[in-house]
Structure formats: structure tokens, C-alpha cells
Design an enzyme around this catalytic site. Structure first.
Site, PDB file in Angstrom:
ATOM      1  N   GLY A 100      37.191  58.658 -23.401  1.00  0.00           N
ATOM      2  CA  GLY A 100      37.033  58.855 -21.958  1.00  0.00           C
ATOM      3  C   GLY A 100      37.534  60.203 -21.506  1.00  0.00           C
ATOM      4  O   GLY A 100      38.168  60.328 -20.456  1.00  0.00           O
ATOM      5  N   ASN A 117      35.876  62.870 -20.541  1.00  0.00           N
ATOM      6  CA  ASN A 117      34.965  63.703 -19.756  1.00  0.00           C
ATOM      7  C   ASN A 117      35.372  63.835 -18.299  1.00  0.00           C
ATOM      8  O   ASN A 117      34.724  64.544 -17.524  1.00  0.00           O
ATOM      9  CB  ASN A 117      33.525  63.172 -19.857  1.00  0.00           C
ATOM     10  N   THR A 118      36.456  63.173 -17.910  1.00  0.00           N
ATOM     11  CA  THR A 118      36.869  63.236 -16.513  1.00  0.00           C
ATOM     12  C   THR A 118      38.343  62.852 -16.392  1.00  0.00           C
ATOM     13  O   THR A 118      38.944  62.330 -17.344  1.00  0.00           O
ATOM     14  CB  THR A 118      36.013  62.273 -15.651  1.00  0.00           C
ATOM     15  N   GLY A 119      38.932  63.114 -15.225  1.00  0.00           N
ATOM     16  CA  GLY A 119      40.272  62.637 -14.916  1.00  0.00           C
ATOM     17  C   GLY A 119      41.350  63.081 -15.877  1.00  0.00           C
ATOM     18  O   GLY A 119      41.342  64.197 -16.396  1.00  0.00           O
ATOM     19  N   ILE A 120      42.303  62.168 -16.148  1.00  0.00           N
ATOM     20  CA  ILE A 120      43.438  62.533 -16.985  1.00  0.00           C
ATOM     21  C   ILE A 120      43.013  62.753 -18.437  1.00  0.00           C
ATOM     22  O   ILE A 120      43.675  63.504 -19.166  1.00  0.00           O
ATOM     23  CB  ILE A 120      44.573  61.490 -16.907  1.00  0.00           C
ATOM     24  N   TYR A 177      41.768  43.490 -14.677  1.00  0.00           N
ATOM     25  CA  TYR A 177      42.370  44.794 -14.993  1.00  0.00           C
ATOM     26  C   TYR A 177      43.821  44.624 -15.408  1.00  0.00           C
ATOM     27  O   TYR A 177      44.273  45.221 -16.398  1.00  0.00           O
ATOM     28  CB  TYR A 177      42.271  45.724 -13.778  1.00  0.00           C
TER      29      TYR A 177
END
Length: 327
Positions: A49, A51-54, A205
Site C-alpha cells: 500500500g 502508493n499513497t499516505g503513510i 476494522y
């Protein structure tokens, strides 16, 4: 005083603005920051993951330190754009994109086989990707989408890459968890697909994040003496698109009031980076971190029996094969 001469509404606005400023300053000064200057030349890092954010901020930092960085992402267009941005910003070209869809065990296996075939070392695995605020829905593998994306996919991926990771020791595995792991009051192994009682917006979640912590505990125990250490962490409340699946009404109500106090993606990546590069953490393997320091987990997350049971159930649900286990 001049303040008391202003209208009540103006005074209220000034008070709220001042309060926000004070809270922002406090959050800034208490935010953990990784100060290590350690280089990672010759090291290989995989970030799911990224490709974005942290995840992208972590990849940026790893590239700056000289690592070979593999962005493991589902959306290749966004991943390629992130790679180009990282290369342009860092002037480091050893950044690679590979397809990985954690919601597909077939994709996880294909990715792992590709890594084992093409890479001769794996020094740091960062299980960063995650989904939030999805209702119960099943993947092609018959598993809950959020559970598979946040836990089962990473469980299978980590197990399949463990041989390479241990061969590269000293090495590290880092699982991005969350304070949401405190939400569950129990872990129902008969309902991990949430066929019943799974309608709470953040219920699933919370369970996935509890699984991240329990997985870390059990994995650290199994890896004692191998030279591979394992950590999990709470990145903080961060301005990313992890909540992109939240209902619009919730975003409209909460986002304007909450986001001013959220960390930036760069701030949210600091604890992940800290755990990836800080030296002398061997004695803390299996620990839960927040703001670059050890934090207390929930009572449920400390349950060793629960962690062992989750491991066994996860093996069964992802249909892991003997040749895919490297413990």
C-alpha cells in the site's frame, strides 16, 4: 479590554481558533519523530500500500536512505505515479512497482513467488496497506474483504517471504496496526467473516487491527533467535484516504471537525520509519509502538493463547501449504 467589546459571536470564533491553535501546537510537539540517520544502502524494503499516505512517505524515506524499495500495490496507475514522484523527489531510481492485491490470495501467492524468484534478499517488510469502514463483504476467496486486506493477506504474504527475510538477517517485519485494536471486547473465531453481528461501522476494522497486534506477538515469539525482529504500531490519526469507504454523511459530520487535529502523512509515517531503521531494538521484538516509543496494548492483545489460536485459524483460512511455511 478590547476583546470584551467584540460581539459574542466574534469572541466565540476567536476562542475556538485559539483553542485549535493551542491543540495543534501541543500535538506537534508531542508527535514522535524519527531522528536516526542510518543508511540502508544495499538493503531491500517491501512496503504494501505504498502508493499513497503513510506508505508513500515511508517509501520516500527508505529511498532517501539508499534502499531498494518495492512498492507492493493493487492500483498500478497510482503506484507508478507514486514511484515517479519518489524518484523525482529523492533522485533515487531504485524504486520498483509490483502488483499485489491483498484481497486475492492468488495475487498474494503470485507476488510472493515473484519476489522469491527475483530478489536475493529482503531486509525489511512493512505490512502497511489497509482498509477501513467497509461493511461485511466477501472476497473471491470467501473471506471478509476488510479482514483479508488488513490481516489474512499480510499473514500469508509474511509467511511466504519468511525464508528470504530470515536469510537476510538482521531483518525486520513491521505491521501497521491502530489504537482501534482496543474496540473489540472479544475475538470470535467462528465469525471472522462477520456473517453475524458485523454491521458496526468500525467493528470489523477494530477486529482486523487487533489481529495485527496478535499476529505480531505470535510471530515475534516464533522468530526468537533467528535475527528477525517484529513490531506493530499505531501511526496516529492521519490525513490519508484509509477512510475513503466511510459513508458520506460521516465524512461531512466528522471530517471538518477532526482533520485539523490529524497528523500529516509524513508525521504519521515517523513511527514506521523509526521501527525500520533505529538500532538496538532487538529486545523489544513483539512490542506495540506509538509516537516512536513503546505503548501499552489492550488486555486482549496481550493474550498469548488468543495469538496462537489466531495463527492456527489464519493458516486454515488462507489454506497455507507446507512449502509456503518457513518457520
Amino acid at each position: 479590554m478590547w476583546l470584551f467589546e467584540l460581539s459574542w459571536s466574534t469572541q466565540t470564533i476567536i476562542f475556538l481558533a485559539s483553542l485549535i491553535l493551542v491543540i495543534k501546537i501541543y500535538l506537534h510537539w508531542t508527535c514522535g519523530v524519527c531522528t536516526s540517520t542510518k543508511r540502508l544502502d544495499g538493503k531491500t524494503v517491501i512496503i504494501t500500500g505504498a502508493n499513497t499516505g503513510i506508505g508513500k512517505e515511508t517509501a520516500m524515506d527508505m529511498a532517501l536512505r539508499g534502499a531498494r524499495v518495492i512498492l507492493a500495490c493493487r492500483n498500478l496507475d497510482r503506484a507508478n505515479a507514486a514511484r515517479d514522484e519518489i524518484i523525482a523527489s529523492t533522485r533515487k531510481t531504485n524504486v520498483i512497482v509490483k502488483h499485489l492485491d491483498l484481497a486475492s490470495l492468488k495475487s498474494v501467492r503470485a507476488f510472493a513467488h515473484d519476489i522469491l524468484k527475483t530478489e536475493n534478499r529482503l531486509d525489511i517488510l512493512i505490512n502497511n496497506a489497509g482498509l477501513a469502514a467497509l461493511g461485511p463483504e466477501l472476497t473471491e476467496d470467501g473471506l471478509d474483504n476488510q479482514m483479508q486486506s488488513n490481516h489474512f493477506g499480510h499473514f500469508l504474504l509474511t509467511n511466504m517471504l519468511l525464508g528470504l527475510i530470515k536469510k537476510s538477517a538482521p531483518s525486520r517485519i513491521i505491521n501497521v496496526a491502530s489504537e482501534a485494536h482496543r474496540f473489540p471486547r472479544k475475538l470470535d473465531f467462528d465469525n471472522l467473516n462477520f456473517k453475524t453481528d458485523g454491521k458496526g461501522l468500525f467493528k470489523i476494522y477494530g477486529v482486523t487491527k487487533l489481529c495485527n497486534v496478535l499476529f505480531t506477538k505470535e510471530l515475534a515469539s516464533r522468530l526468537k533467535g533467528t535475527g528477525t525482529i517484529v513490531f506493530c504500531l499505531h501511526p496516529g490519526s492521519v490525513k490519508t484516504d484509509v477512510g475513503r469507504n466511510c459513508p458520506l454523511w460521516l465524512k461531512c459530520i466528522t471530517w471538518p471537525f477532526c482533520t485539523p487535529f490529524f497528523k500529516s502523512a509524513k508525521e504519521g509515517a515517523q513511527t514506521t520509519i523509526y521501527l525500520a531503521v533505529t538500532e538496538n531494538l532487538e529486545g523489544l521484538s513483539g512490542s506495540y509502538f506509538s509516537d516512536c516509543k513503546v505503548a501499552k496494548e489492550s488486555k486482549l492483545a496481550k493474550d498469548e493463547g488468543l495469538a496462537k489460536k489466531l495463527w492456527e485459524v489464519s493458516e486454515e483460512l488462507v489454506k497455507i501449504q507446507k512449502d509456503e511455511l518457513h518457520l
